[in-house]
Design an enzyme around this catalytic site. Sequence first.
Site, PDB file in Angstrom:
ATOM      1  N   LYS A 166       2.557   1.826  17.403  1.00 49.04           N
ATOM      2  CA  LYS A 166       2.548   3.316  17.214  1.00 49.04           C
ATOM      3  C   LYS A 166       1.236   3.931  16.861  1.00 49.04           C
ATOM      4  O   LYS A 166       0.696   4.826  17.260  1.00 49.04           O
ATOM      5  CB  LYS A 166       3.495   4.056  16.030  1.00 49.04           C
ATOM      6  CG  LYS A 166       4.607   3.603  16.147  1.00 49.04           C
ATOM      7  CD  LYS A 166       5.497   3.871  14.900  1.00 49.04           C
ATOM      8  CE  LYS A 166       7.041   3.438  14.869  1.00 49.04           C
ATOM      9  NZ  LYS A 166       7.424   3.492  13.457  1.00 49.04           N
ATOM     10  N   GLY A 167       0.136   2.862  16.609  1.00 48.14           N
ATOM     11  CA  GLY A 167      -0.993   3.146  16.157  1.00 48.14           C
ATOM     12  C   GLY A 167      -1.978   4.151  16.817  1.00 48.14           C
ATOM     13  O   GLY A 167      -2.741   4.862  16.569  1.00 48.14           O
ATOM     14  N   GLU A 214      -6.289   0.929  22.103  1.00 48.96           N
ATOM     15  CA  GLU A 214      -6.042   0.673  20.784  1.00 48.96           C
ATOM     16  C   GLU A 214      -6.380   1.384  19.828  1.00 48.96           C
ATOM     17  O   GLU A 214      -7.629   2.096  19.801  1.00 48.96           O
ATOM     18  CB  GLU A 214      -6.568  -0.888  20.695  1.00 48.96           C
ATOM     19  CG  GLU A 214      -5.596  -2.223  21.402  1.00 48.96           C
ATOM     20  CD  GLU A 214      -4.607  -2.736  20.176  1.00 48.96           C
ATOM     21  OE1 GLU A 214      -4.500  -1.463  19.325  1.00 48.96           O
ATOM     22  OE2 GLU A 214      -4.219  -3.572  20.045  1.00 48.96           O
ATOM     23  N   ASP A 215      -5.871   1.345  18.559  1.00 52.73           N
ATOM     24  CA  ASP A 215      -6.188   2.179  17.476  1.00 52.73           C
ATOM     25  C   ASP A 215      -7.509   1.297  16.668  1.00 52.73           C
ATOM     26  O   ASP A 215      -8.443   1.864  16.573  1.00 52.73           O
ATOM     27  CB  ASP A 215      -5.221   2.305  16.412  1.00 52.73           C
ATOM     28  CG  ASP A 215      -4.327   1.214  16.328  1.00 52.73           C
ATOM     29  OD1 ASP A 215      -4.421   0.181  16.734  1.00 52.73           O
ATOM     30  OD2 ASP A 215      -3.475   1.248  15.399  1.00 52.73           O
ATOM     31  N   ASP A 275      -8.839  -5.765  14.682  1.00 53.32           N
ATOM     32  CA  ASP A 275      -9.219  -6.326  13.368  1.00 53.32           C
ATOM     33  C   ASP A 275      -9.515  -7.970  13.610  1.00 53.32           C
ATOM     34  O   ASP A 275     -10.618  -8.088  14.055  1.00 53.32           O
ATOM     35  CB  ASP A 275      -7.912  -6.442  12.315  1.00 53.32           C
ATOM     36  CG  ASP A 275      -8.380  -6.682  10.943  1.00 53.32           C
ATOM     37  OD1 ASP A 275      -9.392  -7.335  10.838  1.00 53.32           O
ATOM     38  OD2 ASP A 275      -7.504  -6.599   9.855  1.00 53.32           O
ATOM     39  N   ARG A 334      -0.011   8.434   9.057  1.00 57.78           N
ATOM     40  CA  ARG A 334      -0.535   8.473  10.642  1.00 57.78           C
ATOM     41  C   ARG A 334      -0.809  10.110  11.102  1.00 57.78           C
ATOM     42  O   ARG A 334      -1.559  10.091  11.967  1.00 57.78           O
ATOM     43  CB  ARG A 334       0.819   8.266  11.485  1.00 57.78           C
ATOM     44  CG  ARG A 334       1.198   6.634  11.546  1.00 57.78           C
ATOM     45  CD  ARG A 334       2.313   6.368  12.487  1.00 57.78           C
ATOM     46  NE  ARG A 334       3.016   5.021  12.168  1.00 57.78           N
ATOM     47  CZ  ARG A 334       2.378   3.918  12.554  1.00 57.78           C
ATOM     48  NH1 ARG A 334       1.460   3.657  13.176  1.00 57.78           N
ATOM     49  NH2 ARG A 334       3.156   2.910  12.204  1.00 57.78           N
ATOM     50  N   LYS A 362     -13.258  -3.579  13.567  1.00 55.84           N
ATOM     51  CA  LYS A 362     -13.690  -4.487  12.329  1.00 55.84           C
ATOM     52  C   LYS A 362     -14.613  -5.653  12.386  1.00 55.84           C
ATOM     53  O   LYS A 362     -14.444  -6.302  13.589  1.00 55.84           O
ATOM     54  CB  LYS A 362     -12.401  -4.902  11.304  1.00 55.84           C
ATOM     55  CG  LYS A 362     -11.924  -3.549  10.707  1.00 55.84           C
ATOM     56  CD  LYS A 362     -10.777  -3.961   9.763  1.00 55.84           C
ATOM     57  CE  LYS A 362     -10.045  -2.697   9.158  1.00 55.84           C
ATOM     58  NZ  LYS A 362      -8.899  -3.267   8.303  1.00 55.84           N
ATOM     59  N   PHE A 404      -9.079  -1.482   4.533  1.00 57.37           N
ATOM     60  CA  PHE A 404      -7.792  -1.010   5.173  1.00 57.37           C
ATOM     61  C   PHE A 404      -8.118   0.600   5.219  1.00 57.37           C
ATOM     62  O   PHE A 404      -8.476   0.989   4.202  1.00 57.37           O
ATOM     63  CB  PHE A 404      -6.748  -1.367   4.139  1.00 57.37           C
ATOM     64  CG  PHE A 404      -5.558  -1.404   5.065  1.00 57.37           C
ATOM     65  CD1 PHE A 404      -4.718  -1.969   5.843  1.00 57.37           C
ATOM     66  CD2 PHE A 404      -4.591  -0.043   4.657  1.00 57.37           C
ATOM     67  CE1 PHE A 404      -3.627  -1.969   6.481  1.00 57.37           C
ATOM     68  CE2 PHE A 404      -3.502   0.441   5.343  1.00 57.37           C
ATOM     69  CZ  PHE A 404      -3.281  -0.578   6.517  1.00 57.37           C
TER      70      PHE A 404
END
Length: 187
Positions: free
Chosen positions: A51-52, A107-108, A111, A173, A139, A160
């Site tokens: 969902k990001g 993409e959000d 990582d 969110r 990241k 984070f």
Amino acid sequence: MYDGDIASTLVTEQAIREKTAELAAQIAADHSAERSGSGRDSDLLLVGVLKGAVMFMTDLARALPVPVQLEFMAVTSYGSGTSSSGVVRILKDLDRDIAGRDVLIVEDIIDSGLTLSWLLKNLESRQPASLSVCTLLRKPDAVTVDVPVKYVGFDIPNEFVVGYGLDYAERYRDLPFIGTLDPSVYA
Ligand code: XMP
Ligand code: MG
């Protein structure tokens, strides 16, 4: 909202808006250039990872000066805790065939890059005409797994983050900016 939960703002609402416009202009220019050489005549297909990526994807779609179509996938990474294992399971697949289409994965955050690396292989096997990736955040660890990401919004420190689609236990969110979480929240 969320009083005391957010330790700091990492990317402001305005910075997100400006960067999104910049990325959109670049994506549209690249897409037009690619199409004019190839004779392809279909709209750019944005594939958002639920969902990001939802907030970023909808803002990006509105900032893009070319017609786009929207598709969503939901995946989950097997493995323990917060680190991804690279073994991915599809929870919701695309609704249509992407063969011959110009596809942009939205993409959000990247990582480790393991999820994306799996997704790229999976979508590549469906034979799109082109396949590239746009991520709002990246990241430092992402650099170690070599995934080709054409469009990156912000490189951020290895912390984070929440907000603008990103969650902690499904919360935050709905924040319009990217922030770091106060340690008291995990405690
Ligand atoms: P990998 O490591 O495979 O994983 O690139 C990417 C996915 O991990 C989640 N992720 C985060 N989610 N704040 C979040 O809310 C973060 O700081 C964060 N870092 C990684 C996210 O689901 C992403 O798609
Ligand atoms: Mg999450």
